[in-house]
Design a protein around this motif. Structure first.
Motif, mmCIF file in Angstrom:
data_model
loop_
_atom_site.group_PDB
_atom_site.id
_atom_site.type_symbol
_atom_site.label_atom_id
_atom_site.label_comp_id
_atom_site.label_asym_id
_atom_site.label_seq_id
_atom_site.Cartn_x
_atom_site.Cartn_y
_atom_site.Cartn_z
ATOM 1 N N LEU A 130 42.152 35.164 48.981
ATOM 2 C CA LEU A 130 43.464 34.582 48.690
ATOM 3 C C LEU A 130 43.319 33.367 47.777
ATOM 4 C CD1 LEU A 130 44.912 34.801 52.303
ATOM 5 C CD2 LEU A 130 45.523 36.272 50.379
ATOM 6 N N ASN A 131 42.382 32.516 48.090
ATOM 7 C CA ASN A 131 42.170 31.326 47.282
ATOM 8 C C ASN A 131 41.723 31.688 45.868
ATOM 9 O OD1 ASN A 131 41.900 28.304 47.166
ATOM 10 N ND2 ASN A 131 39.795 28.842 46.700
ATOM 11 N N ALA A 132 40.899 32.731 45.759
ATOM 12 C CA ALA A 132 40.382 33.142 44.452
ATOM 13 C C ALA A 132 41.494 33.602 43.516
ATOM 14 C CB ALA A 132 39.344 34.246 44.625
ATOM 15 N N VAL A 133 42.400 34.446 44.026
ATOM 16 C CA VAL A 133 43.466 34.943 43.156
ATOM 17 C C VAL A 133 44.523 33.867 42.902
ATOM 18 C CG1 VAL A 133 44.974 35.928 44.934
ATOM 19 C CG2 VAL A 133 44.879 36.970 42.664
ATOM 20 N N LEU A 134 44.697 32.940 43.831
ATOM 21 C CA LEU A 134 45.572 31.792 43.575
ATOM 22 C C LEU A 134 45.017 30.952 42.434
ATOM 23 C CD1 LEU A 134 46.420 30.688 47.234
ATOM 24 C CD2 LEU A 134 48.104 31.314 45.480
ATOM 25 N N GLY A 135 43.692 30.802 42.414
ATOM 26 C CA GLY A 135 43.053 30.071 41.317
ATOM 27 C C GLY A 135 43.229 30.771 39.988
ATOM 28 N N GLN A 136 43.127 32.096 39.999
ATOM 29 C CA GLN A 136 43.326 32.855 38.765
ATOM 30 C C GLN A 136 44.758 32.708 38.260
ATOM 31 O OE1 GLN A 136 42.133 36.901 39.525
ATOM 32 N NE2 GLN A 136 39.954 36.428 39.436
ATOM 33 N N ALA A 137 45.720 32.743 39.172
ATOM 34 C CA ALA A 137 47.123 32.598 38.786
ATOM 35 C C ALA A 137 47.369 31.227 38.152
ATOM 36 C CB ALA A 137 48.024 32.782 40.002
#
Length: 219
Positions: free
Chosen positions: A161-168
């Motif tokens: 979850l944190n990884a894709v939030l960072g990508q966004a």
């Protein structure tokens, strides 16, 4: 210049890991036979010869084990590439309806964004594709995997979850947008007790079969 295609970077990673695994296996094979070759030219007392052989074979086994690990990781990367290609095939439906799609966008500090979508209504999405098997559930803090009664964290204890939030966030800054909605799409896993229409820590977690319908509804 050719535009990046779905699965390109992961397939490249798979090849690199396969090549590295082959190197480890070659080293292991060389060390395994080396004491036999050496002893044919330089005879040693029986006790010494055994110790030399054991030393070489222990080291050879270490290289063999490392090669097996790399081969497993190469197979995982290939599986990931297949998952990304599957999602790309699914998303062709949206391209025909005016959606713009980019694949494998390199992001500072956040690796590659698997898919970035721009909808006809001016909405933006980033999709992190996952090809894991088994069950996936949210434990109140992070996503975890379940096989039968056994629960596992994702590789390297990664917080998906944190990884894709960072990508966004990175895409929002890179492209000068107001908002990019992060999505995790599982191509094979069973989503256990996950409401695919409800955000988890700001992220939608959906299955590949529901992806197009979800995106159209979100637009």
């Amino acid at each position: 210049m050719k535009r990046p295609q779905a699965g390109d970077s992961v397939r490249k990673m798979a090849v690199e890991r396969q090549n590295a695994a082959t190197e480890q296996f070659i080293k292991a094979g060389g060390l395994a036979v080396a004491p036999l070759v050496i002893s044919s030219f330089l005879p040693f007392p029986p006790g010494v010869e055994i110790l030399i052989c054991l030393g070489f074979w222990v080291r050879a086994y270490g290289f063999y084990q490392e090669g097996q690990k790399l081969l497993t990781r190469a197979n995982q990367a290939t599986q990931g590439a297949i998952g990304e290609e599957k999602v790309a095939e699914i998303l062709k439906t949206l391209e025909k309806k005016g959606w713009k799609i980019e694949y494998n966008i390199r992001l500072k500090n956040w690796g590659d964004a698997d898919v970035f979508l721009s909808s006809p209504q001016g909405n933006y999405f980033v999709i992190d594709t996952k090809s894991h098997k088994g069950g996936v559930f949210f434990d109140g803090l992070v996503l975890k995997r379940r096989f039968g009664k056994k629960v596992h964290e994702f590789s390297d204890k990664k917080d998906l979850l944190n990884a894709v939030l960072g990508q966004a966030a990175a895409l929002k800054e890179m492209k000068g947008l107001k908002f990019v909605q992060p999505i995790i799409c599982f191509t094979q896993a069973n989503l256990e007790e996950i409401n695919q229409n409800q955000k988890i820590r700001g992220v939608y977690v959906v299955s590949a079969k529901n992806l197009v319908q979800f995106l159209q509804k979100s637009d």
